[in-house]
Design a protein around this motif. Structure first.
Motif, PDB file in Angstrom:
ATOM      1  N   LEU A   1       0.827  -1.213   0.000  1.00 19.11           N
ATOM      2  CA  LEU A   1       0.000   0.000   0.000  1.00 19.11           C
ATOM      3  C   LEU A   1       0.861   1.262   0.000  1.00 19.11           C
ATOM      4  O   LEU A   1       0.580   2.224  -0.715  1.00 19.11           O
ATOM      5  N   VAL A   2       1.924   1.260   0.801  1.00 20.99           N
ATOM      6  CA  VAL A   2       2.819   2.423   0.855  1.00 20.99           C
ATOM      7  C   VAL A   2       3.559   2.581  -0.473  1.00 20.99           C
ATOM      8  O   VAL A   2       3.706   3.693  -0.990  1.00 20.99           O
ATOM      9  N   ASP A   3       4.018   1.472  -1.038  1.00 22.52           N
ATOM     10  CA  ASP A   3       4.707   1.527  -2.334  1.00 22.52           C
ATOM     11  C   ASP A   3       3.794   2.081  -3.421  1.00 22.52           C
ATOM     12  O   ASP A   3       4.237   2.844  -4.295  1.00 22.52           O
ATOM     13  N   HIS A   4       2.516   1.693  -3.367  1.00 22.66           N
ATOM     14  CA  HIS A   4       1.572   2.192  -4.369  1.00 22.66           C
ATOM     15  C   HIS A   4       1.392   3.702  -4.232  1.00 22.66           C
ATOM     16  O   HIS A   4       1.306   4.421  -5.241  1.00 22.66           O
ATOM     17  N   ALA A   5       1.329   4.194  -2.987  1.00 26.58           N
ATOM     18  CA  ALA A   5       1.187   5.637  -2.773  1.00 26.58           C
ATOM     19  C   ALA A   5       2.370   6.385  -3.381  1.00 26.58           C
ATOM     20  O   ALA A   5       2.204   7.433  -4.022  1.00 26.58           O
ATOM     21  N   ARG A   6       3.569   5.852  -3.184  1.00 24.55           N
ATOM     22  CA  ARG A   6       4.750   6.488  -3.777  1.00 24.55           C
ATOM     23  C   ARG A   6       4.677   6.445  -5.298  1.00 24.55           C
ATOM     24  O   ARG A   6       5.037   7.414  -5.978  1.00 24.55           O
ATOM     25  N   ALA A   7       4.220   5.303  -5.836  1.00 21.92           N
ATOM     26  CA  ALA A   7       4.184   5.135  -7.291  1.00 21.92           C
ATOM     27  C   ALA A   7       3.239   6.128  -7.952  1.00 21.92           C
ATOM     28  O   ALA A   7       3.517   6.633  -9.050  1.00 21.92           O
ATOM     29  N   VAL A   8       2.101   6.419  -7.285  1.00 18.98           N
ATOM     30  CA  VAL A   8       1.130   7.357  -7.874  1.00 18.98           C
ATOM     31  C   VAL A   8       1.347   8.772  -7.363  1.00 18.98           C
ATOM     32  O   VAL A   8       0.534   9.667  -7.618  1.00 18.98           O
ATOM     33  N   GLN A   9       2.447   8.956  -6.592  1.00 20.15           N
ATOM     34  CA  GLN A   9       2.829  10.262  -6.049  1.00 20.15           C
ATOM     35  C   GLN A   9       1.738  10.857  -5.168  1.00 20.15           C
ATOM     36  O   GLN A   9       1.475  12.072  -5.189  1.00 20.15           O
ATOM     37  N   ALA A  10       1.116   9.983  -4.370  1.00 20.14           N
ATOM     38  CA  ALA A  10       0.132  10.455  -3.391  1.00 20.14           C
ATOM     39  C   ALA A  10       0.870  10.825  -2.109  1.00 20.14           C
ATOM     40  O   ALA A  10       1.705  10.054  -1.641  1.00 20.14           O
ATOM     41  N   PRO A  11       0.612  11.992  -1.537  1.00 13.95           N
ATOM     42  CA  PRO A  11       1.311  12.381  -0.294  1.00 13.95           C
ATOM     43  C   PRO A  11       0.939  11.433   0.847  1.00 13.95           C
ATOM     44  O   PRO A  11      -0.185  10.935   0.909  1.00 13.95           O
ATOM     45  N   VAL A  12       1.914  11.187   1.730  1.00 12.13           N
ATOM     46  CA  VAL A  12       1.671  10.298   2.869  1.00 12.13           C
ATOM     47  C   VAL A  12       1.819  11.123   4.149  1.00 12.13           C
ATOM     48  O   VAL A  12       2.927  11.327   4.646  1.00 12.13           O
ATOM     49  N   PRO A  13       0.692  11.644   4.683  1.00 11.64           N
ATOM     50  CA  PRO A  13       0.759  12.483   5.888  1.00 11.64           C
ATOM     51  C   PRO A  13       1.046  11.630   7.121  1.00 11.64           C
ATOM     52  O   PRO A  13       0.923  10.409   7.088  1.00 11.64           O
ATOM     53  N   PRO A  14       1.405  12.268   8.229  1.00 11.61           N
ATOM     54  CA  PRO A  14       1.638  11.498   9.460  1.00 11.61           C
ATOM     55  C   PRO A  14       0.326  11.001  10.048  1.00 11.61           C
ATOM     56  O   PRO A  14      -0.732  11.604   9.855  1.00 11.61           O
ATOM     57  N   ALA A  15       0.426   9.873  10.752  1.00 11.99           N
ATOM     58  CA  ALA A  15      -0.737   9.311  11.448  1.00 11.99           C
ATOM     59  C   ALA A  15      -0.479   9.392  12.949  1.00 11.99           C
ATOM     60  O   ALA A  15       0.657   9.228  13.398  1.00 11.99           O
ATOM     61  N   PHE A  16      -1.542   9.660  13.719  1.00 10.25           N
ATOM     62  CA  PHE A  16      -1.407   9.794  15.164  1.00 10.25           C
ATOM     63  C   PHE A  16      -2.272   8.752  15.859  1.00 10.25           C
ATOM     64  O   PHE A  16      -3.321   8.355  15.350  1.00 10.25           O
ATOM     65  N   ALA A  17      -1.793   8.346  17.024  1.00  9.85           N
ATOM     66  CA  ALA A  17      -2.522   7.367  17.849  1.00  9.85           C
ATOM     67  C   ALA A  17      -2.841   6.100  17.062  1.00  9.85           C
ATOM     68  O   ALA A  17      -3.921   5.513  17.227  1.00  9.85           O
ATOM     69  N   ALA A  18      -1.917   5.715  16.205  1.00  8.78           N
ATOM     70  CA  ALA A  18      -2.140   4.511  15.397  1.00  8.78           C
ATOM     71  C   ALA A  18      -2.040   3.272  16.273  1.00  8.78           C
ATOM     72  O   ALA A  18      -1.209   3.183  17.184  1.00  8.78           O
ATOM     73  N   SER A  19      -2.899   2.302  15.991  1.00  6.56           N
ATOM     74  CA  SER A  19      -2.870   1.045  16.751  1.00  6.56           C
ATOM     75  C   SER A  19      -3.327  -0.086  15.844  1.00  6.56           C
ATOM     76  O   SER A  19      -4.077   0.112  14.890  1.00  6.56           O
ATOM     77  N   ALA A  20      -2.844  -1.288  16.167  1.00  2.00           N
ATOM     78  CA  ALA A  20      -3.186  -2.469  15.366  1.00  2.00           C
ATOM     79  C   ALA A  20      -4.256  -3.266  16.082  1.00  2.00           C
ATOM     80  O   ALA A  20      -4.269  -3.368  17.314  1.00  2.00           O
ATOM     81  N   PHE A  21      -5.148  -3.852  15.296  1.00  2.00           N
ATOM     82  CA  PHE A  21      -6.179  -4.745  15.812  1.00  2.00           C
ATOM     83  C   PHE A  21      -5.883  -6.126  15.225  1.00  2.00           C
ATOM     84  O   PHE A  21      -6.193  -6.372  14.041  1.00  2.00           O
ATOM     85  N   PRO A  22      -5.237  -7.005  16.006  1.00  9.10           N
ATOM     86  CA  PRO A  22      -4.771  -8.293  15.480  1.00  9.10           C
ATOM     87  C   PRO A  22      -5.855  -9.055  14.736  1.00  9.10           C
ATOM     88  O   PRO A  22      -6.983  -9.206  15.235  1.00  9.10           O
ATOM     89  N   GLY A  23      -5.550  -9.460  13.531  1.00  9.90           N
ATOM     90  CA  GLY A  23      -6.481 -10.242  12.724  1.00  9.90           C
ATOM     91  C   GLY A  23      -7.550  -9.417  12.065  1.00  9.90           C
ATOM     92  O   GLY A  23      -8.395  -9.960  11.335  1.00  9.90           O
ATOM     93  N   GLU A  24      -7.558  -8.086  12.320  1.00 10.45           N
ATOM     94  CA  GLU A  24      -8.618  -7.245  11.764  1.00 10.45           C
ATOM     95  C   GLU A  24      -8.079  -6.124  10.895  1.00 10.45           C
ATOM     96  O   GLU A  24      -8.482  -5.958   9.742  1.00 10.45           O
ATOM     97  N   GLY A  25      -7.147  -5.303  11.417  1.00 10.21           N
ATOM     98  CA  GLY A  25      -6.629  -4.187  10.649  1.00 10.21           C
ATOM     99  C   GLY A  25      -5.919  -3.203  11.538  1.00 10.21           C
ATOM    100  O   GLY A  25      -5.432  -3.552  12.621  1.00 10.21           O
ATOM    101  N   VAL A  26      -5.852  -1.931  11.087  1.00  9.89           N
ATOM    102  CA  VAL A  26      -5.186  -0.880  11.850  1.00  9.89           C
ATOM    103  C   VAL A  26      -6.094   0.343  11.891  1.00  9.89           C
ATOM    104  O   VAL A  26      -6.930   0.561  11.010  1.00  9.89           O
ATOM    105  N   GLY A  27      -5.900   1.155  12.940  1.00  9.94           N
ATOM    106  CA  GLY A  27      -6.689   2.379  13.076  1.00  9.94           C
ATOM    107  C   GLY A  27      -5.828   3.507  13.584  1.00  9.94           C
ATOM    108  O   GLY A  27      -4.738   3.290  14.124  1.00  9.94           O
ATOM    109  N   GLY A  28      -6.320   4.758  13.413  1.00  6.93           N
ATOM    110  CA  GLY A  28      -5.574   5.916  13.893  1.00  6.93           C
ATOM    111  C   GLY A  28      -6.195   7.190  13.376  1.00  6.93           C
ATOM    112  O   GLY A  28      -7.256   7.178  12.736  1.00  6.93           O
TER     113      GLY A  28
END
Length: 711
Positions: free
Chosen positions: A452-479
């Motif tokens: 996903l990050v590589d794709h953002a770079r490839a299409v030159q989409a800006p990647v802003p900072p994320a705050f309070a990021a956390s992982a939900f095992p087996g489900e995904g990530v939030g922040g």
């Protein structure tokens, strides 16, 4: 044979065919205290296993007595790059080679004898005898030593008998000419053998001698061979990469054509592997060394190919056995031609002795003996220079008989890492969706997150900072990204947090049926869209499989992946598939294919496919110069291209066709001149031309394989 405690290694010069190696082996095995003897014509080396009581002088005397140069190599402690570089220059340049010089002197003596005979007819006989002596004495010396050391039916012995016999019947001029032509043939064989010897070792010269080492912000030039794992080197535009490594800073394009033959440069950035000998085209790179000089890709390829060239192919082993009976049979036949007609039919002795001597020359087995190893060596070298590492003549022969190829999926038919294939944004702002998703995923090492990050770079989409990021095992990530609460995860996890419309659910189901993994994005509790990813087939996979099918070769995918994903990939490539397989299941399928009468090649990454690779008739490891790719299986596609597999098969078939041509040339010319000699049409000159000509033709034909190119 008794095991020997020590091994000594020597460099041998002057060898140009398998019969040279056989003479040396036979001679040295007669020395007390010597066990195993291995002579490499391709590498110009001799390895001797021996005990404590061992005479170096005796070995050197035996080898020099046979007419070859010998020096101690000390290669047991050297790395392969150094061995390869030294051996590449181990034989003197052709115009300084002692065999070439002997040929020149013999030619001058022959020309002088011809002039003297015309000016002073009475001196013709002695002049040609003197010219004959210039060329024949060294040949006779080698013949006598070969006979003393166990090889009585050497080419030198046949030549000596024929020349002396010609003198006895008064054909001094022909005898001198025949010896000169023989020396010309030997010189040409030596030049061709040296060219074959240098062909693969030329890879070693691709690695630069120096490198720019960086330590604590300072940099200076050092010997590239001194680099150690973990060192950081600077590679400027136009420089060759001095060692295998990984890019730690910078972005550039690398020209891999010197190693792989690829015409298009490859983009390289942080985290990408680079290989020794390739050329940095644009930007400055900082590269962390991952392999010392003796272990870099080129050094290991050279070493493995050199070892492979010493593994005799079945055809070569057959011809070696055939020649051991063929040569004595020719001597016996020549003797019968010389004596039977005069004794039984009253034919002239001189005429039939002359014919017998011509038959002796025609029967020389040089062209036949060299027909296979020259082609095998050239074929192995041509393949290695293009990233097709085939470990030995037996494998090269067998490759062309393959009737089924079983492929692993992940990392073999596919890239081995997921890529973004579809992006859907509910508000149509796909660029914004990619930015938010990448913001949450940056910093994660999970393959989907990296994609996903590589794709953002490839299409030159800006990647802003994320705050309070956390992982939900087996489900995904939030922040929190840009003041919005973001969740990115599996559709089931997303459906527990927001309402997925029937349309979205239907689209996700369709993507899943195509073998794609879908990540749904929620923004402030609402569905913002989704991103689909899949491990995509290699760009050349479809072409490669089509080529195999066109050749009548069955193709099958064996994968541990789920049936849906496997079926989707297989449908796009047009290949038969077996999914959800454990390593032992893959091995079982290989056995089933073999039981059905197929010759099976297995292509995989060399780790989880190890049982199947071992069970297959030929195991082919895919990889980018990794240890696994180099050490596992019977062959390796070093640059990880699926099209390398049909290329290997094509190289095998081309090489075997070349070998059949060589055998036809060698035996065909002999058969023709044998008949014409017995019926009195041709004599000594055509006889030696038939032998020398056949040897040169066979060698030149084999050398054509060095120009082989993949389709």
């Amino acid at each position: 044979m008794q095991a020997m405690a020590h091994t000594s290694r020597y460099k041998i010069t002057g060898m140009d065919c398998a019969s040279c190696a056989a003479k040396i082996e036979t001679a040295l095995k007669r020395i007390d205290g010597i066990g195993e003897v291995a002579v490499s014509v391709t590498n110009g080396t001799l390895t001797v296993g021996h005990g404590e009581r061992f005479s170096v002088d005796k070995v050197e005397r035996q080898v020099r007595g046979l007419g070859y140069g010998i020096t101690e190599d000390g290669a047991a402690s050297m790395h392969s790059e150094r061995i390869s570089t030294e051996n590449a220059h181990g034989d003197a340049e052709w115009w300084r080679n002692r065999r070439t010089l002997l040929t020149v002197f013999c030619g001058l003596a022959l020309a002088s004898a011809f002039v003297a005979g015309r000016l002073f007819p009475a001196m013709e006989g002695p002049a040609f005898l003197a010219a004959l002596a210039v060329g024949l004495l060294p040949v006779a010396f080698r013949a006598i030593n070969a006979a003393r050391f166990g090889t009585p039916f050497s080419i030198e012995m046949l030549m000596t008998i024929a020349a002396v016999g010609a003198v006895v019947i008064g054909a001094e001029e022909e005898a001198a000419a025949v010896v000169f032509l023989f020396l010309v043939g030997e010189a040409l064989e030596g030049i061709a053998a040296a060219r074959a010897r240098r062909s693969i070792r030329g890879l070693a010269s691709l690695v630069p001698k120096s490198a720019i080492l960086e330590v604590d912000g300072s940099s200076w030039s050092v010997d590239a061979a001194s680099l150690k794992v973990g060192n950081v080197v600077i590679v400027r535009p136009g420089d060759r990469v001095p060692a295998d490594g990984v890019v730690v800073e910078g972005t550039s394009e690398i020209d891999e054509a010197p190693v792989t033959g690829e015409s298009v440069a490859k983009a390289k950035t942080v985290g990408d592997d680079v290989f020794a000998g390739t050329i940095n085209a644009i930007g400055v790179l900082r590269v962390r060394v991952t392999a010392a000089a003796e272990d870099n890709t080129i050094a290991r390829v050279v070493k493995l190919v050199e070892e492979a060239q010493e593994s005799k192919a079945p055809t070569q082993r057959f011809i070696d056995r055939f020649s051991s009976y063929y040569t004595p049979a020719v001597v016996l036949f020549a003797a019968l031609v010389a004596v039977v007609p005069p004794l039984t039919a009253g034919e002239p002795w001189q005429e039939w002795i002359y014919k017998g001597l011509a038959v002796l020359l025609i029967g020389c087995p040089c062209a036949l003996v060299i027909s296979t190893p020259a082609a095998i060596a050239a074929g192995l070298s041509a393949g290695a220079r293009r990233g097709l590492l085939i470990k030995g003549g037996a494998v090269l022969e067998s490759m062309g008989r393959v009737t089924a190829v079983a492929f692993d999926k992940t990392g073999t038919l596919t890239e081995g890492r997921p890529r973004v294939t579809d992006v859907f944004a509910a508000d149509g702002r796909e660029h914004r969706l990619v930015s938010m998703v990448a913001a949450l995923e940056q910093g994660s090492s999970h393959p989907l997150a990296v994609a996903l990050v590589d794709h953002a770079r490839a299409v030159q989409a800006p990647v802003p900072p994320a705050f309070a990021a956390s992982a939900f095992p087996g489900e995904g990530v939030g922040g929190n990204v840009g003041g919005n609460e973001i969740f990115v995860g599996a559709p089931k996890a997303a459906s527990r947090r927001a309402n997925l419309s029937d349309s979205i659910v239907s689209q996700i189901a369709e993507l899943n049926a195509q073998g794609k993994t879908v990540s749904v994005a929620l923004v402030d509790g609402e569905v913002a869209g989704y991103v689909a990813l899949r491990d995509e087939p290699r760009t050349d996979a479809k072409e490669a499989l089509a080529r195999l099918r066109d050749e009548g070769i069955r193709t099958i995918m064996l994968t541990g992946d789920n049936r849906t994903t496997a079926a989707a990939v297989a449908a796009g490539l047009g290949i038969e598939v077996r999914a959800e397989m454990m390593p032992e299941d893959k091995q079982k399928v290989i056995r089933e294919l073999q039981a059905a009468g197929l010759v099976v090649a297995k292509v995989g990454d060399g780790i989880n496919d190890a049982p199947a690779l071992a069970a297959a008739d030929i195991g082919i490891a895919m990889g980018g110069g990794t240890d696994v790719a180099l050490e596992t299986g019977d062959a390796a596609a070093l640059h990880g291209r699926v099209v390398d597999v049909p290329d290997m098969i094509d190289l095998s078939r081309t090489t075997m066709f070349n070998i059949r041509q060589n055998i036809t040339i060698a035996l065909g010319l002999k058969a023709i001149f044998l008949v014409t000699t017995v019926i009195g049409v041709t004599g000594l000159w055509p006889a030696i031309l038939a032998d020398t000509g056949a040897t040169v033709l066979v060698t030149a034909n084999a050398m054509r394989l060095l120009r082989w190119r993949p389709r």
